[in-house]
Enzyme design. Sequence first.
Site, PDB file in Angstrom:
ATOM      1  N   GLY A 171       0.868  -1.306  -0.293  1.00  0.00           N
ATOM      2  CA  GLY A 171       0.166  -0.215  -0.006  1.00  0.00           C
ATOM      3  C   GLY A 171       0.910   1.121   0.085  1.00  0.00           C
ATOM      4  O   GLY A 171       0.125   2.287  -0.251  1.00  0.00           O
ATOM      5  N   ASN A 235      -8.158   5.919  12.578  1.00  0.00           N
ATOM      6  CA  ASN A 235      -8.602   4.690  12.221  1.00  0.00           C
ATOM      7  C   ASN A 235      -9.083   4.350  10.528  1.00  0.00           C
ATOM      8  O   ASN A 235     -10.707   5.274  10.777  1.00  0.00           O
ATOM      9  CB  ASN A 235      -9.364   3.388  13.108  1.00  0.00           C
ATOM     10  CG  ASN A 235      -9.707   2.311  12.605  1.00  0.00           C
ATOM     11  OD1 ASN A 235     -10.161   1.770  11.426  1.00  0.00           O
ATOM     12  ND2 ASN A 235      -9.451   1.857  14.018  1.00  0.00           N
ATOM     13  N   ALA A 259      -7.028  -5.854   4.648  1.00  0.00           N
ATOM     14  CA  ALA A 259      -8.061  -6.532   4.786  1.00  0.00           C
ATOM     15  C   ALA A 259      -8.178  -8.002   4.955  1.00  0.00           C
ATOM     16  O   ALA A 259      -9.018  -8.545   5.020  1.00  0.00           O
ATOM     17  CB  ALA A 259      -9.296  -5.652   3.837  1.00  0.00           C
ATOM     18  N   TYR A 314      -9.233  -2.497  -4.237  1.00  0.00           N
ATOM     19  CA  TYR A 314      -7.521  -2.764  -4.651  1.00  0.00           C
ATOM     20  C   TYR A 314      -6.794  -4.465  -4.223  1.00  0.00           C
ATOM     21  O   TYR A 314      -5.648  -4.502  -4.189  1.00  0.00           O
ATOM     22  CB  TYR A 314      -6.968  -1.759  -4.204  1.00  0.00           C
ATOM     23  CG  TYR A 314      -5.670  -0.968  -5.188  1.00  0.00           C
ATOM     24  CD1 TYR A 314      -5.170  -2.895  -6.289  1.00  0.00           C
ATOM     25  CD2 TYR A 314      -5.080  -0.752  -5.367  1.00  0.00           C
ATOM     26  CE1 TYR A 314      -4.287  -1.805  -7.035  1.00  0.00           C
ATOM     27  CE2 TYR A 314      -3.484  -0.251  -6.193  1.00  0.00           C
ATOM     28  CZ  TYR A 314      -3.613  -0.619  -7.537  1.00  0.00           C
ATOM     29  OH  TYR A 314      -2.745  -0.076  -8.044  1.00  0.00           O
ATOM     30  N   CYS A 402       8.057  -2.256 -17.339  1.00  0.00           N
ATOM     31  CA  CYS A 402       6.597  -1.297 -17.586  1.00  0.00           C
ATOM     32  C   CYS A 402       5.914  -1.975 -18.492  1.00  0.00           C
ATOM     33  O   CYS A 402       6.204  -3.265 -18.759  1.00  0.00           O
ATOM     34  CB  CYS A 402       7.522  -0.069 -18.990  1.00  0.00           C
ATOM     35  SG  CYS A 402       8.401  -0.902 -20.469  1.00  0.00           S
TER      36      CYS A 402
HETATM   37  N1  LIG Z   1      -3.683  -5.436  -5.825  1.00  0.00           N
HETATM   38  C1  LIG Z   1      -2.702  -6.425  -5.588  1.00  0.00           C
HETATM   39  O1  LIG Z   1      -3.018  -6.772  -6.955  1.00  0.00           O
HETATM   40  C2  LIG Z   1      -2.093  -6.312  -4.855  1.00  0.00           C
HETATM   41  C3  LIG Z   1      -1.189  -7.458  -4.298  1.00  0.00           C
HETATM   42  C4  LIG Z   1      -1.037  -7.971  -2.996  1.00  0.00           C
HETATM   43  C5  LIG Z   1      -1.246  -7.547  -1.766  1.00  0.00           C
HETATM   44  N2  LIG Z   1      -2.553  -6.748  -2.131  1.00  0.00           N
HETATM   45  C6  LIG Z   1      -3.292  -6.440  -0.492  1.00  0.00           C
HETATM   46  O2  LIG Z   1      -3.173  -4.944  -0.635  1.00  0.00           O
HETATM   47  C7  LIG Z   1      -3.574  -5.592   1.256  1.00  0.00           C
HETATM   48  C8  LIG Z   1      -1.932  -4.791   1.986  1.00  0.00           C
HETATM   49  O3  LIG Z   1      -1.230  -5.310   1.294  1.00  0.00           O
HETATM   50  P1  LIG Z   1       0.297  -4.963   2.287  1.00  0.00           P
HETATM   51  O4  LIG Z   1       1.167  -5.662   2.114  1.00  0.00           O
HETATM   52  O5  LIG Z   1       0.327  -3.048   1.766  1.00  0.00           O
HETATM   53  O6  LIG Z   1      -0.124  -4.936   4.269  1.00  0.00           O
HETATM   54  P2  LIG Z   1       0.609  -4.191   4.933  1.00  0.00           P
HETATM   55  O7  LIG Z   1       0.537  -5.189   5.910  1.00  0.00           O
HETATM   56  O8  LIG Z   1       2.548  -4.449   4.962  1.00  0.00           O
HETATM   57  O9  LIG Z   1      -0.357  -3.128   5.392  1.00  0.00           O
HETATM   58  C9  LIG Z   1      -1.316  -2.776   5.962  1.00  0.00           C
HETATM   59  C10 LIG Z   1      -1.427  -1.218   6.268  1.00  0.00           C
HETATM   60  O10 LIG Z   1      -2.626  -1.683   6.679  1.00  0.00           O
HETATM   61  C11 LIG Z   1      -2.928  -0.769   7.865  1.00  0.00           C
HETATM   62  N3  LIG Z   1      -4.114  -0.888   8.937  1.00  0.00           N
HETATM   63  C12 LIG Z   1      -4.312  -1.510   9.375  1.00  0.00           C
HETATM   64  N4  LIG Z   1      -5.874  -1.897   9.861  1.00  0.00           N
HETATM   65  C13 LIG Z   1      -5.818  -0.482   9.769  1.00  0.00           C
HETATM   66  C14 LIG Z   1      -6.811   0.935   9.909  1.00  0.00           C
HETATM   67  N5  LIG Z   1      -8.004   0.268  10.401  1.00  0.00           N
HETATM   68  N6  LIG Z   1      -7.363   2.015   9.265  1.00  0.00           N
HETATM   69  C15 LIG Z   1      -5.852   2.422   8.447  1.00  0.00           C
HETATM   70  N7  LIG Z   1      -4.760   1.788   8.815  1.00  0.00           N
HETATM   71  C16 LIG Z   1      -5.167   0.195   8.765  1.00  0.00           C
HETATM   72  C17 LIG Z   1      -1.677  -1.099   8.686  1.00  0.00           C
HETATM   73  O11 LIG Z   1      -0.641  -0.222   9.871  1.00  0.00           O
HETATM   74  C18 LIG Z   1      -0.281  -1.656   7.688  1.00  0.00           C
HETATM   75  O12 LIG Z   1       0.239  -0.429   7.383  1.00  0.00           O
HETATM   76  C19 LIG Z   1      -3.385  -6.564   1.784  1.00  0.00           C
HETATM   77  O13 LIG Z   1      -4.895  -7.188   1.730  1.00  0.00           O
HETATM   78  C20 LIG Z   1      -2.946  -7.674   0.431  1.00  0.00           C
HETATM   79  O14 LIG Z   1      -3.361  -9.181   0.376  1.00  0.00           O
HETATM   80  C21 LIG Z   1      -3.558  -6.460  -3.030  1.00  0.00           C
END
Ligand SMILES: NC(=O)c1ccc[n+]([C@@H]2O[C@H](COP(=O)([O-])OP(=O)(O)OC[C@H]3O[C@@H](n4cnc5c(N)ncnc54)[C@H](O)[C@@H]3O)[C@@H](O)[C@H]2O)c1
Lengths: 552, 552
Positions: A171, A235, A259, A314, A402
């Site tokens: 993210g 939050n 999530a 996402y 790219c």
């Molecule tokens: N788009 C894609 O293809 C893709 C690729 C990989 C991962 N993802 C998904 O994206 C999500 C994020 O991945 P990541 O590697 O960044 O995870 P991560 O665990 O590194 O980061 C999650 C972030 O969310 C924050 N957070 C948690 N609960 C919160 C809340 N209630 N309010 C505000 N912030 C909150 C945490 O503090 C943390 O910084 C995961 O669910 C993952 O599966 C999507």
Amino acid sequence: MDPIRAARGTELSALGWQQEAALRMLHNNLDPEVAERPQDLVVYGGTGKAARDWPSFHALTRTLRSLRDDETMLVQSGRPVGVFRTHEWAPRVLIANSNLVGDWATWPEFRRLEALGLTMYGQMTAGSWIYIGTQGILQGTYETFAAVAAKRFGGSLAGTLTLTAGCGGMGGAQPLAVTMNDGVCLVIDVDAARLRRRVDTRYLDMVASDLDEALATVLKAKAERRALSVGVVGNAATLVPEILARGVGVDIVTDQTSAHDPLSYVPEGVDPGDAPDYAAKKPEEFTDRARASMAKHVEAMVGFLDAGTEVFDYGNSIRGEAKLGGYERAFDFPGFVPAYIRPLFCEGKGPFRWAALSGDPADIAATDRAILELFPENESLARWIRMAGERVAFQGLPARICWLGYGERDKAGLRFNELVASGAVTAPIVIGRDHLDCGSVASPYRETEAMRDGSDAIADWPLLNALVNTASGASWVSIHHGGGVGIGRSIHAGQVTVADGTPLAAQKIERVLTNDPGMGVIRHVDAGYERAEQVAAEHGVRVPMRESDDVT
Amino acid sequence: MDPIRAARGTELSALGWQQEAALRMLHNNLDPEVAERPQDLVVYGGTGKAARDWPSFHALTRTLRSLRDDETMLVQSGRPVGVFRTHEWAPRVLIANSNLVGDWATWPEFRRLEALGLTMYGQMTAGSWIYIGTQGILQGTYETFAAVAAKRFGGSLAGTLTLTAGCGGMGGAQPLAVTMNDGVCLVIDVDAARLRRRVDTRYLDMVASDLDEALATVLKAKAERRALSVGVVGNAATLVPEILARGVGVDIVTDQTSAHDPLSYVPEGVDPGDAPDYAAKKPEEFTDRARASMAKHVEAMVGFLDAGTEVFDYGNSIRGEAKLGGYERAFDFPGFVPAYIRPLFCEGKGPFRWAALSGDPADIAATDRAILELFPENESLARWIRMAGERVAFQGLPARICWLGYGERDKAGLRFNELVASGAVTAPIVIGRDHLDCGSVASPYRETEAMRDGSDAIADWPLLNALVNTASGASWVSIHHGGGVGIGRSIHAGQVTVADGTPLAAQKIERVLTNDPGMGVIRHVDAGYERAEQVAAEHGVRVPMRESDDVT
Ligand SMILES: NC(=O)c1ccc[n+]([C@@H]2O[C@H](COP(=O)([O-])OP(=O)(O)OC[C@H]3O[C@@H](n4cnc5c(N)ncnc54)[C@H](O)[C@@H]3O)[C@@H](O)[C@H]2O)c1
Ligand SMILES: NC(=O)c1ccc[n+]([C@@H]2O[C@H](COP(=O)([O-])OP(=O)(O)OC[C@H]3O[C@@H](n4cnc5c(N)ncnc54)[C@H](O)[C@@H]3O)[C@@H](O)[C@H]2O)c1
């Protein structure tokens, strides 16, 4: 053991450049600059590994060094299991990682077999030796926001405000991807440390002291059409509804909090520092509260949707969790693939990447220039290449990524091969891609969500992709199960082809980099996408069911 | 529409023999002599199809006719979806049938997608265009009983009595397979009509009027070491315990009643004529009674086991059903693959088959002679080839099947190619095999049941098999899900290679027919089978994990 690092330069320790390339890219995947936990052979994505265990790693290295130009090594979940005589056009390495028979395709069974030493988790580019560090995530996020801009905002995010949450591993690429697209981004994270880390690495411009300051700052930048990213601590389940209630002019809303795992999403009223302990001790209670918060969070996202804002999921399953939390309209907004990426897939577009085996950053600079020359009309591509050149620090062997489509990838590949032949770059270039691509994956919760014809779960396509790449001259080919969405949820394939400057390499590159994206075109023609039909017609991609008996 | 029949002779309607071969074998699979329901495109095995629908069939035919020698057609579940430029060593056709992502790999989801026109059931050799009729079943059963003989009775069933039940589509091959191995067979079937049909087709020698006559007849033949098969009408759940109680000298016990489906196994006290109606009206009650009968049936089989008899499950799940029926010791006897077939798999042995594209039975006679000349020391093989020549009526294009191992298949293939080159046969020969083979399938209820290292469900192997055959020069290659054991339960691969008499074909044959059975050897070395290690050592099959750093 000393840290592993790919050899550089033009001296071969293998019998040919294809074998040498596989060897260097295997080692590069385990370079401490690249890999998350090299000591455990883990490259990225939780447990995504490059080799099953250390004896397998050593056997891979040894076998690649002795492999002849008409031989092929077989790799079964990170372990070399055979060497067979094939021919010059055949891949030097064939890889199958983490595959299980359907009824056994569950995490507990996978873990059981992994504990027995019989398999490993290959993720997407970990076990197929073409991971290049976090540049891939940044570029994918950049491309997604570019696609949002193309779809709704005339090709640029200038003058728009994006609201998102979650500034973690994946993210955290969002704020930079938005500003690279000239937009303004407000990102919420419950954990102040995460936001600060992103400021330190220049992915985020600043952290505001509270919501009022944050909103004032981003609205000013938006009005001035100035790119800016601002973080705010809080939050998301509280702040997203709050921002909605204030009637702020938000243009785009998404989310990348963690999530997908309800024990990772911090519920309202819980301190992020206490969350892990609480989740471990009372998992059911924590899950209920997290889902209730996600329901509130998603309800506000749907509120934005109703107000005309561009809203998308996402890839973090927040819609599903919010629905489990009792919110019925959670699936009112789409996932990012059907919303933005599928039109690109219809054109055979996907994450093309390459690495310089020389280890010399000047070689990537030369390829960057070649890309800018080849596709002068593609502004979004040019913006990315220039900004990547400035902002992306290489991890391991210098590399670039790219998005290119059908009719473009082969051009780029052939140009790179010429650069090698002419000596404009100092050693061969490996050309590969993520398994997340237009015609290489079946994944009903992500890449193939909501296919027009309902073919989300049909897994023939990635298998055909691997077979046709094997039949076209790729240097190594892989078929993986699991990857980003987990065991039981996807099958995907990858290929890597080496540009060593020879005429034979040019022929192979021409076929592989035509047929591989061609799979994306025909897969989407078959599913009924008009854009894919246009692309097939323009480029003469043959679709037998559209031909009549007269034609042939 | 007229019935479909493969073209015969040497005139090509395609641009090369590989394309012509695929075309003829597709058409041959739908020949009314070969296919169960050609009007529905169904070849065998319930719903195993050669093409998805009639438009797909026509598009396949048309595309094969125009396909060039450096092109490859892609087939997705019986429909041609693309044509790509590859190269001469590449397969002309790549096929993926019935594959689904793990969590969606269920019958209801498959049926839903099939109804939408998005997939078809490919079985094993239906969708991969190398089914040759019931000869395959007879030969597989012959080979199994030959393996029983080899393991326990000094290589022949002469002087032994086999007791089995079920004389239907598959099970009807048992009496002939036993007598071909010089043994005596007593087969029970609850349905007199099934036994009579088998007498008519010479698969069964006679039907006795009651159990007393049956036992007297088979015991006399056994004492005289005379091959004989006798059927007796009755319910196996009644008669097997009765024969056990009488203390009759039975040497081998198995079963091929339709136990896999409790609505097909006739419970004790139910007339076979009434069974379908009863099963339809009261499925739960019928299931309970069938399982109770199977429990009794299997209890008697275990009684034989305790008395020292050779007892095995012949792939019909009767052990599982008997256990559900409340009998605890059901799994005391093994399945047929771990008991007899796996040692063959360790040697790279499997069901090698070929067909004469000329349509001339004399061509198969020539290949039969070549096999007898090539392997004079293999008596069981010679017996099969001679008896098959006498007893097997060809269905569609003349064809033959026999089991050959690593180091044998390539020899046979090269000899066939010489026969084509010299004109000793009048047209090219296609060489393929069943997907049930030593290194081509993951199927935890059948081919990979009870692997020594617990790797039953690991599906990397069949995928590597398809990839290496693609990389070795096969003419067409297929990856299927489902097959004989059903959706969710297996992944398997096939290959067919054309011997057209050219030097290039010889090179391809040499590689494919070495590497394909080589997969069986390395798969079983990896799983820890000593026999496979010996075979690898004797033949120089490379296993990287067994090599040391010094070697290379
Ligand atoms: N788009 C894609 O293809 C893709 C690729 C990989 C991962 N993802 C998904 O994206 C999500 C994020 O991945 P990541 O590697 O960044 O995870 P991560 O665990 O590194 O980061 C999650 C972030 O969310 C924050 N957070 C948690 N609960 C919160 C809340 N209630 N309010 C505000 N912030 C909150 C945490 O503090 C943390 O910084 C995961 O669910 C993952 O599966 C999507
Ligand atoms: N070994 C293998 O690899 C393999 C291959 C294919 C099928 N099978 C299994 O073998 C079994 C038989 O297959 P098939 O095609 O011959 O089935 P089928 O339905 O054609 O024949 C089953 C026969 O069993 C008889 N029968 C049913 N209940 C009986 C009872 N209580 N006592 C005596 N006879 C009874 C029926 O009258 C019928 O003749 C199936 O369960 C099938 O799944 C095994």
